[in-house]
Design a protein around this motif. Structure first.
Motif, PDB file in Angstrom:
ATOM      1  N   GLN A  56      10.716   7.359   2.773  1.00 43.88           N
ATOM      2  CA  GLN A  56      11.544   6.162   2.576  1.00 43.88           C
ATOM      3  C   GLN A  56      12.246   5.864   3.898  1.00 43.88           C
TER       4      GLN A  56
ATOM      5  N   ARG B 197      11.845   0.592   2.727  1.00 42.78           N
ATOM      6  CA  ARG B 197      10.410   0.482   2.455  1.00 42.78           C
ATOM      7  C   ARG B 197       9.809   1.874   2.407  1.00 42.78           C
ATOM      8  N   SER B 198       8.706   1.989   1.636  1.00 43.06           N
ATOM      9  CA  SER B 198       7.979   3.256   1.553  1.00 43.06           C
ATOM     10  C   SER B 198       6.920   3.277   2.638  1.00 43.06           C
TER      11      SER B 198
ATOM     12  N   ASN C  70      13.055  11.494   5.075  1.00 45.12           N
ATOM     13  CA  ASN C  70      13.394  10.078   5.078  1.00 45.12           C
ATOM     14  C   ASN C  70      14.254   9.701   6.282  1.00 45.12           C
TER      15      ASN C  70
ATOM     16  N   TYR D  79      13.792   4.681  -7.756  1.00 48.47           N
ATOM     17  CA  TYR D  79      12.834   4.734  -6.641  1.00 48.47           C
ATOM     18  C   TYR D  79      12.115   6.073  -6.661  1.00 48.47           C
TER      19      TYR D  79
ATOM     20  N   SER E  62       6.827  -0.053  -3.166  1.00 55.33           N
ATOM     21  CA  SER E  62       6.811  -0.227  -1.710  1.00 55.33           C
ATOM     22  C   SER E  62       8.183  -0.459  -1.104  1.00 55.33           C
ATOM     23  N   GLY E  63       9.207  -0.694  -1.917  1.00 56.61           N
ATOM     24  CA  GLY E  63      10.528  -0.861  -1.316  1.00 56.61           C
ATOM     25  C   GLY E  63      11.552  -1.321  -2.316  1.00 56.61           C
TER      26      GLY E  63
END
Lengths: 371, 371
Positions: A25, A43-44, A92, B178, B189-190
């Motif tokens: 993340q 965002r991932s 992250n 999340y 994705s976010g």
């Protein structure tokens, strides 16, 4: 106590322990249209992030942050500095970004771009900065945290660097923030309780060049985010309480390599001389309102200099520039510019100091302080 | 604070650590007769579940969910998509199901079957979707979470992508959700805080074909279930607060393989052209009330387009279809359909987009929006 801190942290913690299967993340963070507030979104990414170049450009709706019109609202986020995420843990990341317009130009409150340009020009002088960020903790009603409701604590005196109930308001937040900064990789050098109760200070540095602005902005973000967990507000207003109460500044300690070497005292004096000739130019750069914010703080009282006059002196906390006592004795070291406001943009502050003292830019301006 | 959240999580956790002796708990999840709410029940299976075909068909009392008459109430649950269970841990599963009548036909709110047929027909075009799900957190009294009781927070402005107490309401829920999604295997994705305080958004995608609907419905289930742990409510209503407060949408980003390849911009423009000729047909598919829900949201204000008129533009958040700025520059990429309501059925939305832009179905309809 408001929303987020009301929610059960034990409930959240079991989710934070879940496996993440290689997903990172990345929280992108930027300075918004106010030039003072920070924004963030996440965002991932499906890979480990090792360096800044691993992070893609992104975009956001600038019309919601005062940075674009609704009809043409895309603004770009360009990753500039990466830190560990103390809230979500490894691997992250927190990513400090520059904001660019749809034409890929720096938006109005993106002061990093020109700062980076200047720092690149002066890199052989190895300018070091250390900023002393003061701030005030407020309760959700806007009153300073811990102060009696509809009232005031006893006068200033016992609170600076204090210990003990009634002398210190909000130490938990400060402790948490210090550790968050260390984990994130911020060069946090210290902390202390300040003269006004509920007022605190942390110091970031020494940082060379552009890193000063990057580390200070990220440290501010961490403070706001830590405060969410406690249900209190961190205010960077330079004069949160009128009356016999201190304001909040962001003193900037500064040196070049020459100043740090033996005999550097001459270089320090040269710098002070150059600064003395551009007082208004610096004042205008030292808060986000061109001096109007600092008008409320730099009164000549409460350990400040007057906003209208430049002064300097060894160990003098009522001067614009203070030369620490030990620097005066060792004949080398650094100077302290006490003029920047707590809500200054550190990119702007460090840029003008470099312009005046290393690039030898000259000429002053007229302040426009009519409110 | 209501029931589940009041119960001691420490009390539960020691039970969750007990050995399970090879028993798998499979929670079957489906959409009920409202087309918006979800239901779930669990069964034990005495083997490890590796793929969807390991899961047997099941049934339930459709007369209790508005999906069948009491005299003939059995409905069938057909497993369609499987996810890890973040609440019970490995090896337990969450199983998204289609609902079939006693005649083995899709019930009225089972939009997945026709969607899957369409996606099978268009699979060589490799349609990708990415949906931006907005939602509002409410307290148990129905008022937005964190808002003053019988009152309102300050006007919109500071809340979008914000940080800090008073700017952000309910971040703990978002963080937990999340992680739950990542663990479950949802392509999340976010996430970001939205313009109205207590409003949030998460993005799911890119997903190809039928997966978009599967992943989004499961992500919605996870949100409701996570909210149970915190004692707050997630609302997918498209206009939870009247007045100068944003609504909630479910913008659908979309591309085919041709659009993603160099020069794909022509294909994107073709798609926009086709969409422009069937505005009402799409509007009717974009909320569960044939457009009546979206009437309250798509006003032309608050970054929406008008429900009555089709429009498109680069970087224009006030249009029905927005082409992102970078897509306009790269000359390939995707388009964003901003019309779907937050409570839309993603199967219906993705099916309509595929029908119009790939199957080239033509013809528009009249909207029936009278109450």
């Amino acid at each position: 106590m408001p929303s987020s801190s009301l929610l059960d942290k034990a409930a959240k913690s079991k989710y934070m322990d879940l496996k993440t299967f290689g997903i990172t993340q990345a929280m992108y963070i930027w300075v918004d249209g106010s030039g003072q507030s920070l924004r963030c979104k996440t965002r991932s990414l499906d890979k480990e992030i090792k360096e800044i170049s691993d992070l893609p450009m992104w975009n956001f709706d600038g019309s919601s942050t005062g940075q674009a019109e609704g009809s043409n609202s895309d603004c770009f986020l360009k990753p500039c500095a990466m830190f560990n995420d103390p809230f979500r843990g490894a691997p992250n990341k927190l990513v400090l970004c520059e904001v660019l317009s749809y034409k890929m130009e720096a938006v109005e409150t993106n002061h990093r771009q020109t700062c980076a340009g200047v720092m690149n020009q002066v890199k052989e002088d190895h300018p070091w900065f250390g900023m002393e960020q003061e701030y005030t903790l407020l309760d959700v009603d806007g009153h300073p945290f811990g102060w009696p409701k509809q009232g005031f604590p006893g006068p200033q005196g016992p609170y600076y660097c204090a210990v003990g109930t009634g002398n210190v308001y909000g130490r938990e937040v400060v402790e948490a923030h210090y550790r968050a900064c260390i984990y994130a990789g911020i060069t946090i050098s210290g902390t202390n309780a300040e003269v006004m109760p509920a007022q605190w200070e942390f110091q970031v540095g020494p940082c060379e060049g552009i890193k000063m602005g990057d580390h200070l902005w990220m440290a501010r973000f961490l403070l706001h985010r830590v405060c969410e967990d406690f249900g209190v507000v961190a205010s960077f207003d330079p004069k949160p309480m009128n009356g016999d109460w201190n304001g909040a500044g962001c003193h900037c300690n500064y040196s070049t390599e020459k100043m740090r070497l033996p005999g550097g005292f001459d270089e320090i004096n040269n710098a002070v001389e150059k600064l003395s000739k551009r007082h208004n130019y610096h004042i205008q750069a030292y808060d986000p309102q061109g001096g109007k914010d600092n008008m409320r703080r730099l009164t000549g009282l409460h350990e400040t200099s007057s906003i209208f006059d430049f002064s300097s002196g060894v160990a003098n906390r009522q001067a614009s520039i203070r030369i620490p006592r030990h620097v005066g004795e060792e004949k080398c070291g650094y100077l302290e510019d006490r003029r920047p406001s707590s809500n200054c943009d550190p990119y702007t502050v460090t840029e003008v100091i470099a312009r005046t003292t290393i690039l030898n830019e000259e000429g002053d301006v007229v302040l426009k302080l009519n409110c």
